[in-house]
Design an enzyme around this catalytic site. Structure first.
Site, PDB file in Angstrom:
ATOM      1  N   GLY A  12      35.207  46.926  42.004  1.00 37.90           N
ATOM      2  CA  GLY A  12      35.217  47.401  40.650  1.00 37.90           C
ATOM      3  C   GLY A  12      33.378  47.887  40.871  1.00 37.90           C
ATOM      4  NE  ARG A  73      40.038  46.043  41.088  1.00 34.79           N
ATOM      5  CZ  ARG A  73      38.675  45.303  40.872  1.00 34.79           C
ATOM      6  NH1 ARG A  73      38.225  44.757  42.097  1.00 34.79           N
ATOM      7  NH2 ARG A  73      37.945  45.213  39.897  1.00 34.79           N
ATOM      8  CG  ASP A 104      35.705  41.024  48.636  1.00 35.86           C
ATOM      9  OD1 ASP A 104      36.295  41.936  48.145  1.00 35.86           O
ATOM     10  OD2 ASP A 104      36.028  39.830  49.061  1.00 35.86           O
ATOM     11  CB  THR A 126      30.770  43.438  44.311  1.00 40.28           C
ATOM     12  OG1 THR A 126      31.912  42.305  43.525  1.00 40.28           O
ATOM     13  CG2 THR A 126      30.630  42.523  45.279  1.00 40.28           C
ATOM     14  CG  ASP A 128      32.675  38.946  41.915  1.00 36.18           C
ATOM     15  OD1 ASP A 128      32.306  38.536  41.184  1.00 36.18           O
ATOM     16  OD2 ASP A 128      34.532  39.063  42.858  1.00 36.18           O
ATOM     17  CG  ASP A 130      33.085  38.457  46.589  1.00 38.98           C
ATOM     18  OD1 ASP A 130      32.439  39.207  46.170  1.00 38.98           O
ATOM     19  OD2 ASP A 130      34.328  38.213  45.685  1.00 38.98           O
ATOM     20  NE  ARG A 172      41.072  38.992  40.371  1.00 32.54           N
ATOM     21  CZ  ARG A 172      41.104  40.564  39.757  1.00 32.54           C
ATOM     22  NH1 ARG A 172      41.087  39.998  38.701  1.00 32.54           N
ATOM     23  NH2 ARG A 172      40.588  41.329  40.211  1.00 32.54           N
TER      24      ARG A 172
HETATM   25  N1  LIG Z   1      43.647  45.170  53.618  1.00 32.82           N
HETATM   26  C1  LIG Z   1      42.914  45.868  53.287  1.00 32.82           C
HETATM   27  N2  LIG Z   1      43.232  46.984  54.021  1.00 32.82           N
HETATM   28  C2  LIG Z   1      42.770  48.540  53.376  1.00 32.82           C
HETATM   29  N3  LIG Z   1      42.546  48.488  52.161  1.00 32.82           N
HETATM   30  C3  LIG Z   1      42.129  47.873  51.239  1.00 32.82           C
HETATM   31  C4  LIG Z   1      42.249  46.316  51.113  1.00 32.82           C
HETATM   32  N4  LIG Z   1      41.721  45.829  51.021  1.00 32.82           N
HETATM   33  C5  LIG Z   1      40.593  46.232  50.288  1.00 32.82           C
HETATM   34  N5  LIG Z   1      41.103  47.736  50.431  1.00 32.82           N
HETATM   35  C6  LIG Z   1      41.277  48.841  49.715  1.00 32.82           C
HETATM   36  O1  LIG Z   1      39.535  48.513  48.463  1.00 32.82           O
HETATM   37  C7  LIG Z   1      39.578  48.457  46.947  1.00 32.82           C
HETATM   38  C8  LIG Z   1      39.238  48.399  46.632  1.00 32.82           C
HETATM   39  O2  LIG Z   1      39.322  46.072  47.324  1.00 32.82           O
HETATM   40  P1  LIG Z   1      38.513  45.494  46.112  1.00 32.82           P
HETATM   41  O3  LIG Z   1      38.797  44.191  46.366  1.00 32.82           O
HETATM   42  O4  LIG Z   1      40.077  45.540  44.859  1.00 32.82           O
HETATM   43  O5  LIG Z   1      36.943  45.465  45.306  1.00 32.82           O
HETATM   44  P2  LIG Z   1      36.015  45.442  46.211  1.00 32.82           P
HETATM   45  O6  LIG Z   1      36.045  46.204  47.218  1.00 32.82           O
HETATM   46  O7  LIG Z   1      35.276  45.261  44.456  1.00 32.82           O
HETATM   47  O8  LIG Z   1      36.049  44.298  46.373  1.00 32.82           O
HETATM   48  C9  LIG Z   1      41.217  48.241  47.410  1.00 32.82           C
HETATM   49  O9  LIG Z   1      41.950  48.678  46.070  1.00 32.82           O
HETATM   50  C10 LIG Z   1      42.149  49.093  48.446  1.00 32.82           C
HETATM   51  O10 LIG Z   1      42.103  50.013  48.557  1.00 32.82           O
HETATM   52  O1  LIG Z   2      38.209  45.332  36.909  1.00 34.04           O
HETATM   53  P1  LIG Z   2      39.326  44.050  36.941  1.00 34.04           P
HETATM   54  O2  LIG Z   2      41.065  45.058  37.906  1.00 34.04           O
HETATM   55  O3  LIG Z   2      39.925  44.280  35.803  1.00 34.04           O
HETATM   56  O4  LIG Z   2      39.026  43.230  38.345  1.00 34.04           O
HETATM   57  C1  LIG Z   2      38.152  41.938  37.877  1.00 34.04           C
HETATM   58  C2  LIG Z   2      37.651  41.417  38.331  1.00 34.04           C
HETATM   59  O5  LIG Z   2      36.325  42.692  39.449  1.00 34.04           O
HETATM   60  C3  LIG Z   2      35.335  41.977  39.539  1.00 34.04           C
HETATM   61  O6  LIG Z   2      34.238  41.929  37.680  1.00 34.04           O
HETATM   62  C4  LIG Z   2      34.965  42.419  40.272  1.00 34.04           C
HETATM   63  O7  LIG Z   2      35.114  42.302  41.317  1.00 34.04           O
HETATM   64  P2  LIG Z   2      34.852  43.444  42.390  1.00 34.04           P
HETATM   65  O8  LIG Z   2      33.640  43.563  43.103  1.00 34.04           O
HETATM   66  O9  LIG Z   2      35.889  42.641  43.621  1.00 34.04           O
HETATM   67  O10 LIG Z   2      36.084  44.466  42.740  1.00 34.04           O
HETATM   68  C5  LIG Z   2      35.411  40.506  39.508  1.00 34.04           C
HETATM   69  O11 LIG Z   2      34.226  39.407  38.971  1.00 34.04           O
HETATM   70  C6  LIG Z   2      36.898  40.239  38.866  1.00 34.04           C
HETATM   71  O12 LIG Z   2      37.525  39.170  38.931  1.00 34.04           O
HETATM   72 MG   LIG Z   3      35.746  41.503  45.469  1.00 34.90          MG
END
Ligand SMILES: Nc1ncnc2c1ncn2[C@@H]1O[C@H](COP(=O)(O)OP(=O)(O)O)[C@@H](O)[C@H]1O
Ligand SMILES: O=P(O)(O)OC[C@H]1O[C@](O)(COP(=O)(O)O)[C@@H](O)[C@@H]1O
Ligand SMILES: [Mg+2]
Length: 320
Positions: A12, A73, A104, A126, A128, A130, A172
């Site tokens: 995000g 993502r 994360d 992020t 969040d 978190d 979330r």
């Molecule tokens: N276990 C994993 N192994 C490899 N890539 C990952 C894994 N988890 C997440 N990613 C990559 O990081 C991207 C972003 O993760 P996401 O959880 O959606 O957002 P954020 O990094 O903001 O928490 C995912 O769409 C994927 O491409």
């Molecule tokens: O943009 P999307 O796919 O609707 O995701 C919403 C989620 O992204 C966030 O805004 C940010 O989360 P991440 O930084 O983990 O991507 C969360 O607070 C929310 O639950």
């Molecule tokens: Mg996240």
């Protein structure tokens, strides 16, 4: 030796990501490195979307929300085969190390790339807040302030009509946004994923406040705790109070970064590049106490900063 780095934003978007792209690019160039921007996070490594970045390319962005490099993502990136392809593309382009700005999930992606032999470093970005390895993630302060402004506006109507304003915010898996905005806004209650939610207790709390002369209330619900609409329905069915519902949605994620976010982005960027130059990588940059630290991915879970239980208790004690 590192002479060329790549930088991408992933997950995000968060206010301050642009400030981090600027910080990484300019500080790296200052140190004699060249910089390649990767478009749309890990997806760009698979679709081969890259661009050289010089000082001027990152001009005029420090105050802008979102990310000039775009983000994604990328579910495909969860597979090892895809990670190998991405690593090969990084090598083909003579990129010696990769700076990942994200949350994360993005950190897990960076760790996967490091297992394929690519030196990576993560700057926490992020809304969040978190992530392990840091008490602070870029974007959080801006979002809390945006939510606060929205709640203050909603409060005017809640007060004028003697209503219970139920406000759903993002988060979330984590309740940091709800908790911090809740304490700052003087909410009567916050519902967070870290705590079991009892709507019966919530209604008792609201009824008690009402008996003590409170004519309106604010309830902030993190999306991961419960749907705001379920909270609204329960209050409507089980009390004589009149609720209204606002789901804040994406207004929380955009906008210019606050001073704190732009400053943290710049400091994290400097630390990330200094680490790469000194041969420290496969780490997450973070604020731990008063210092900006680099923690190896494998040790990051040891630096897990949960929700502040005192703040959680205080919201409910002050909100009577
Ligand atoms: N276990 C994993 N192994 C490899 N890539 C990952 C894994 N988890 C997440 N990613 C990559 O990081 C991207 C972003 O993760 P996401 O959880 O959606 O957002 P954020 O990094 O903001 O928490 C995912 O769409 C994927 O491409
Ligand atoms: O943009 P999307 O796919 O609707 O995701 C919403 C989620 O992204 C966030 O805004 C940010 O989360 P991440 O930084 O983990 O991507 C969360 O607070 C929310 O639950
Ligand atoms: Mg996240």
């Amino acid at each position: 030796m590192i002479t060329k780095i790549g930088v991408l934003t992933s997950g995000g978007d968060a206010p301050g990501m642009n400030a981090a792209i600027r910080g990484v690019t300019r500080y790296a160039i200052e140190q004699g490195l060249s910089v390649t921007g990767i478009i749309r996070g890990y997806e760009g490594l698979l679709s081969h979307e890259i661009m050289p970045l010089d000082r001027r390319d990152v001009g005029g962005i420090i105050h802008r929300g979102g990310t000039m490099l775009r983000t994604a993502r990328c579910l495909e990136f969860m597979e090892e085969k895809t990670q190998k392809e991405a690593a090969a593309y990084i090598r083909e382009n003579d990129i010696d190390a990769l700076v990942v700005i994200g949350g994360d999930g993005s950190m897990r992606g960076a760790q996967a790339l490091s297992k394929q032999g690519i030196p990576t470093i993560v700057i926490p970005g992020t809304i969040d807040n978190d992530m392990d390895g840091t008490e602070y993630t870029i974007g959080f302060d801006t979002t809390v302030n945006t939510v606060l402004q929205c709640v203050n506006r909603i409060r005017d109507t809640a007060y004028s009509h003697d209503r219970v304003a139920v406000i759903e915010v993002m988060g979330r898996h984590a309740g940091f946004i709800a908790l911090h905005a809740g304490l700052a806004a003087g909410a009567e209650a916050v519902l967070v994923p870290e705590h079991d939610v009892s709507l019966e207790d919530l209604c008792m709390h609201l009824n008690e406040s009402h008996r003590m002369g409170k004519m309106s209330s604010i309830v902030i619900v993190a999306e991961g705790a419960m749907k705001g609409s379920d909270v609204y329905d329960y209050i409507k069915e089980h009390t004589y109070l009149e609720p209204n519902l606002t789901v804040l949605g994406y207004v929380q994620r955009g906008g210019s970064p606050t001073a704190r976010d732009a400053i943290m982005a710049s400091l994290f960027s400097e630390k990330a590049i200094d680490c790469l130059l000194s041969g420290t990588y496969n780490c997450v940059i973070g604020q731990i106490g008063e210092t900006i630290a680099a923690t190896p991915y494998t040790e990051a879970p040891r630096y897990h900063f949960p929700l502040d239980e005192n703040m959680y208790r205080l919201v409910h004690q002050l909100g009577r």
